[in-house]
Design a protein around this motif. Structure first.
Motif, PDB file in Angstrom:
ATOM      1  N   ARG A   1       9.814  85.702 -29.863  1.00  0.00           N
ATOM      2  CA  ARG A   1      11.196  85.969 -29.408  1.00  0.00           C
ATOM      3  C   ARG A   1      11.953  86.862 -30.378  1.00  0.00           C
ATOM      4  O   ARG A   1      12.913  87.514 -29.998  1.00  0.00           O
TER       5      ARG A   1
ATOM      6  N   PRO B   1      10.277  90.736 -29.007  1.00  0.00           N
ATOM      7  CA  PRO B   1       9.709  90.530 -27.669  1.00  0.00           C
ATOM      8  C   PRO B   1       8.898  91.713 -27.135  1.00  0.00           C
ATOM      9  O   PRO B   1       8.175  91.573 -26.163  1.00  0.00           O
ATOM     10  N   ASN B   2       9.003  92.881 -27.760  1.00  0.00           N
ATOM     11  CA  ASN B   2       8.262  94.046 -27.254  1.00  0.00           C
ATOM     12  C   ASN B   2       6.896  94.223 -27.925  1.00  0.00           C
ATOM     13  O   ASN B   2       6.236  95.240 -27.744  1.00  0.00           O
TER      14      ASN B   2
ATOM     15  N   THR C   1       2.924  93.555 -28.733  1.00  0.00           N
ATOM     16  CA  THR C   1       1.699  93.156 -28.023  1.00  0.00           C
ATOM     17  C   THR C   1       0.859  92.288 -28.951  1.00  0.00           C
ATOM     18  O   THR C   1       0.754  92.546 -30.146  1.00  0.00           O
TER      19      THR C   1
ATOM     20  N   ASN D   1       1.695  90.573 -23.593  1.00  0.00           N
ATOM     21  CA  ASN D   1       2.995  91.069 -24.074  1.00  0.00           C
ATOM     22  C   ASN D   1       4.155  90.325 -23.430  1.00  0.00           C
ATOM     23  O   ASN D   1       5.300  90.702 -23.566  1.00  0.00           O
ATOM     24  N   LYS D   2       3.804  89.229 -22.708  1.00  0.00           N
ATOM     25  CA  LYS D   2       4.847  88.383 -22.106  1.00  0.00           C
ATOM     26  C   LYS D   2       4.449  86.923 -22.302  1.00  0.00           C
ATOM     27  O   LYS D   2       3.267  86.566 -22.193  1.00  0.00           O
ATOM     28  N   LEU D   3       5.436  86.076 -22.549  1.00  0.00           N
ATOM     29  CA  LEU D   3       5.146  84.648 -22.709  1.00  0.00           C
ATOM     30  C   LEU D   3       4.608  84.053 -21.419  1.00  0.00           C
ATOM     31  O   LEU D   3       3.812  83.104 -21.445  1.00  0.00           O
ATOM     32  N   SER D   4       5.003  84.611 -20.281  1.00  0.00           N
ATOM     33  CA  SER D   4       4.534  84.075 -18.996  1.00  0.00           C
ATOM     34  C   SER D   4       3.005  84.181 -18.890  1.00  0.00           C
ATOM     35  O   SER D   4       2.352  83.331 -18.283  1.00  0.00           O
ATOM     36  N   GLN D   5       2.424  85.250 -19.506  1.00  0.00           N
ATOM     37  CA  GLN D   5       0.963  85.389 -19.477  1.00  0.00           C
ATOM     38  C   GLN D   5       0.295  84.249 -20.243  1.00  0.00           C
ATOM     39  O   GLN D   5      -0.755  83.740 -19.847  1.00  0.00           O
TER      40      GLN D   5
END
Length: 418
Positions: free
Chosen positions: A127, A130-131, A133, A151-155
């Motif tokens: 956090r 956040p950009n 990888t 590159n996203k927490l959702s992944q």
């Protein structure tokens, strides 16, 4: 002199041809062998308490019992972090930090967390930037298996959901992942990403005795590098593992997407200059020795053991090297004719250092091979010789491959390693 007996868990030609050239006799792993090129499972069996197997003075084997302290991704990171903390507590100048709290001399592994154990710490770090990888790797696998970029927490949450089972079982090493900050500014040659595979032979951890093979190589991706988020799933862009790249349409069977270390060095000297290239190669040797020192205290230093490690290093566009991982069983499969010749020489030189030519293995010897037996290896560091050097004893130096570069660029004696 009686012919030596060897056992091998692998039927690779670079191994068997070396044994046959010496006139050694093949026997089974359960027979009375002098030299055993074992796989990691066999090592566990040989040294297990239940086995009751006792090695004699004329037997040598190709792994240390708990090599995983260096060769499993999570343990390597844990040991290097602990090593830095211990040096810091001692007030050792090697653990000096800059104003941002980064180690000046020992910052050679990308920022890394263990999952699932460090999940909350990782989220906190993610956090902040956040950009960024990140790259996920399973601890218990090799050759690029199971690796992916996020590159996203959702992944990560999706991965967590997909990997959960209905019954709770504590994660094993095979379930544990490391997630590291992805080196998104790699040095590119011809627009392509590459990494280095360097071979390091260790014959003892206490005192530390290690050798660097001069004939390492760079492994190139087949597709030009692109940091775009649209290419995060394209492993031909991001992963240099030959086992992955040779599945691509652009893979070249003649050169195998490889460059020798000597060619890489010549290229860098021509494009970046000799001084910065020398500093880069000094830095890589520095990292190898300190990664070995980081685990030396915890390795079971059995005198029957030696190990040839495959070091994987990535160089970024600032010519800073990063240690990515260390392999306990670097591939002995030959993808090209030059690859086969190089790996034959590697095994030949390993054997000549471990068992002086014409002799029977004897684990009581001092493990200081004659210079003419080193072949394509250079002494990277010999703790025993370095201490004698300091005390004014043995006048021999540590060989042409020995790191001599200080952090400030001056050139100290080999005693620096101590």
């Amino acid at each position: 002199m009686a012919r030596l007996k060897y056992a091998s868990d692998m039927d690779k030609s670079v191994l068997l041809n070396n044994f046959e050239t010496r006139g050694w006799v093949p026997v089974g792993p359960d027979d009375d062998w002098n030299f055993y090129w074992a796989n990691v499972q066999s090592i566990r069996n040989v040294f297990s308490i239940d086995c009751g197997f006792r090695l004699t003075d004329d037997q040598v084997i190709s792994h240390f019992p708990n090599h995983v302290e260096l060769t499993r991704k999570d343990l390597m990171v844990k040991n290097i972090k602990r090593y830095r903390k211990d040096l810091d507590k001692e007030g050792n100048p090697l653990a000096e930090k800059d104003e941002n709290g980064r180690y000046i001399h020992l910052d050679f592994i990308p920022q890394t967390f263990m999952l699932p154990a460090d999940y909350n710490l990782f989220v906190e770090e993610f956090r902040k930037n956040p950009n960024t990888t990140w790259i996920m790797k399973p601890c218990g696998k090799a050759r690029g298996v199971g690796i992916f970029l996020v590159n996203k927490l959702s992944q990560l949450k999706k991965w967590s959901r997909d990997s959960k089972t209905s019954n709770f079982t504590p994660p094993t090493s095979k379930d544990t992942y490391v997630i590291s900050k992805y080196i998104d500014n790699p040095l590119l040659i011809g627009g392509k990403k590459f990494d280095l595979r360097l071979y390091v032979l260790v014959t003892s951890f206490r005192p530390l005795k290690c050798y660097l093979f001069r004939l390492g190589f760079a492994r190139f991706c087949t597709v030009k590098y692109n940091a775009s988020i649209n290419e995060l799933d394209n492993m031909f862009v991001h992963l240099t593992n030959v086992s992955i790249q040779k599945q691509g349409d652009d893979y070249n069977n003649v050169h195998g997407g490889k460059w020798t270390v000597q060619n890489l060095r010549l290229f860098l000297e021509g494009t970046r200059g000799k001084e910065v290239t020398d500093r880069l190669f000094d830095e890589m040797q520095w990292q190898i020795v300190h990664s070995l020192k980081a685990v030396a205290g915890g390795i079971s230093n059995d005198r029957h053991c030696f190990e040839c490690y495959g070091y994987d290093i990535i160089i970024d566009d600032n010519l800073k090297p990063w240690l990515i991982e260390v392999n306990a069983s670097p591939s002995l499969t030959s993808t090209t004719s030059s690859d086969r010749i190089m790996k034959y020489k590697l095994i030949n030189d390993v054997i000549n250092i471990v068992i002086p030519p014409g002799q029977v293995p004897d684990v009581r010897w001092n493990k200081i091979p004659a210079k003419e037996h080193l072949g394509n290896f250079d002494v990277l560091y010999d703790e025993e010789l370095a201490q004698q050097d300091v005390m004014g004893g043995d006048p021999r130096k540590l060989g042409p491959g020995t790191f001599r570069g200080k952090r400030d660029g001056s050139r100290p004696s080999p005693a620096t390693w101590k």
